[in-house]
Design a protein around this motif. Sequence first.
Motif, short mmCIF file in Angstrom:
data_model
loop_
_atom_site.label_atom_id
_atom_site.label_comp_id
_atom_site.label_asym_id
_atom_site.label_seq_id
_atom_site.Cartn_x
_atom_site.Cartn_y
_atom_site.Cartn_z
N MET A 1 1.32 -1.12 0.15
CA MET A 1 0.15 0.08 0.29
C MET A 1 0.57 1.03 0.18
N ALA A 2 2.44 1.25 0.63
CA ALA A 2 3.08 2.63 1.17
C ALA A 2 3.62 3.44 -0.35
N GLY A 3 2.96 1.65 -1.37
CA GLY A 3 4.20 2.52 -2.74
C GLY A 3 2.88 3.22 -3.58
N LYS A 4 2.16 3.35 -2.96
CA LYS A 4 0.31 3.66 -4.45
C LYS A 4 0.07 4.83 -3.45
N GLN A 5 0.35 5.41 -2.42
CA GLN A 5 0.03 6.69 -1.92
C GLN A 5 0.87 8.03 -2.20
N ALA A 6 -0.03 8.97 -2.57
CA ALA A 6 0.71 10.64 -2.73
C ALA A 6 2.01 10.65 -1.97
N LYS A 7 2.75 11.41 -2.74
CA LYS A 7 3.67 11.36 -1.69
C LYS A 7 4.17 13.12 -0.71
N VAL A 8 3.65 12.56 0.65
CA VAL A 8 4.14 13.65 1.42
C VAL A 8 5.21 14.84 1.16
N LEU A 9 5.30 15.60 0.74
CA LEU A 9 5.89 17.21 0.37
C LEU A 9 7.24 17.10 0.92
N THR A 10 7.98 17.59 1.11
CA THR A 10 8.80 18.60 1.96
C THR A 10 9.55 19.47 2.18
N ASN A 11 9.57 20.39 3.13
CA ASN A 11 9.29 21.59 3.64
C ASN A 11 10.08 22.88 2.23
N GLY A 12 11.17 21.51 1.78
CA GLY A 12 11.93 22.83 0.21
C GLY A 12 10.25 22.04 -0.89
N GLN A 13 9.83 21.15 -0.81
CA GLN A 13 8.96 21.11 -2.22
C GLN A 13 8.03 22.31 -1.81
N LEU A 14 7.67 22.48 -0.68
CA LEU A 14 6.53 22.62 -0.67
C LEU A 14 7.33 24.36 -0.87
N ARG A 15 8.27 25.21 -0.52
CA ARG A 15 8.40 26.55 -0.65
C ARG A 15 8.50 27.04 -2.17
N LEU A 16 8.92 25.22 -3.01
CA LEU A 16 9.05 25.79 -3.96
C LEU A 16 7.45 25.64 -4.72
N ALA A 17 6.96 24.98 -4.13
CA ALA A 17 5.57 24.93 -4.46
C ALA A 17 4.65 25.81 -4.99
N LEU A 18 4.93 26.45 -3.57
CA LEU A 18 4.43 27.40 -3.66
C LEU A 18 4.93 29.31 -4.05
N ALA A 19 6.35 29.22 -4.58
CA ALA A 19 6.69 29.98 -5.09
C ALA A 19 6.05 29.74 -6.57
N GLU A 20 6.07 28.59 -6.93
CA GLU A 20 5.47 28.57 -8.71
C GLU A 20 3.93 28.54 -8.97
N ALA A 21 3.47 28.77 -7.55
CA ALA A 21 1.78 28.33 -7.70
C ALA A 21 1.18 30.17 -8.40
N GLY A 22 2.00 30.99 -6.79
CA GLY A 22 1.61 32.35 -6.88
C GLY A 22 2.61 32.97 -8.04
N ARG A 23 2.89 32.36 -9.65
CA ARG A 23 3.87 32.61 -10.84
C ARG A 23 2.58 33.01 -11.97
N GLY A 24 1.58 32.25 -12.09
CA GLY A 24 0.37 31.99 -12.63
C GLY A 24 -0.10 32.91 -12.68
N ARG A 25 -1.36 33.05 -14.10
CA ARG A 25 -2.09 34.07 -14.28
C ARG A 25 -3.40 33.86 -12.82
N HIS A 26 -3.78 32.75 -12.07
CA HIS A 26 -4.31 32.35 -11.36
C HIS A 26 -3.51 32.04 -10.39
N GLY A 27 -2.51 33.05 -9.99
CA GLY A 27 -1.46 33.23 -8.27
C GLY A 27 -2.34 32.77 -7.60
#
Length: 191
Positions: A1-27
């Motif tokens: 089951m562990a291989g099929k679950q969605a990955k948990v985000l690291t702190n670094g991934q979360l920072r990168l994701a938040l920055a990227e999400a804010g860049r778009g037209r619907h940031g």
Amino acid sequence: MAGKQAKVLTNGQLRLALAEAGRGRHGRRDQAMLLLSVKAGLRAGEIAGLTWAMVETSDGYLSDRIELQDRAAKMKSGRSIPLHPSLRLALGRLRPLRGSSGYVVESERGTRMRASSVVNWFRAFYARLDFAGCSSHSGRRTFITRAARLVFKAGGSLRDVQQLAGHRSIEQTQRYIDGDSLVKRRLVAMV
């Protein structure tokens, strides 16, 4: 089951994701969607069904909590979730754009996004960031895992995490919690 679950985000991934999400037209909307997932543990369907009335007080101000109603929650598992400061800030920035009626997350046409649209947004977003194994459920797993690790510092128990997640059983909540190899090494060294 562990291989099929969605990955948990690291702190670094979360920072990168938040920055990227804010860049778009619907940031602002995209950042709010990401934070609703990671800082409130909402499912895609709950993000899609969230209305401004669920995050506002009766006099129209942003509340200090999400009052997720049964009609917007899976299996009528409505609950009250305190607003994380960064999520509250994101909702406050989004609100002037959307007004204070209707759904928090809207499509380009100004209509409610469907749950499947939210799932597809997360899939495309994480693929663009090259976050392998991440999906719309990654934010929820991140929220539940982090809450489980910190609940004892807050003076709570796994029952509190279960209620925040809207799960019917502790066993279901436990399946969401990701292990930490560094913690396991420290624990074994202490034995």
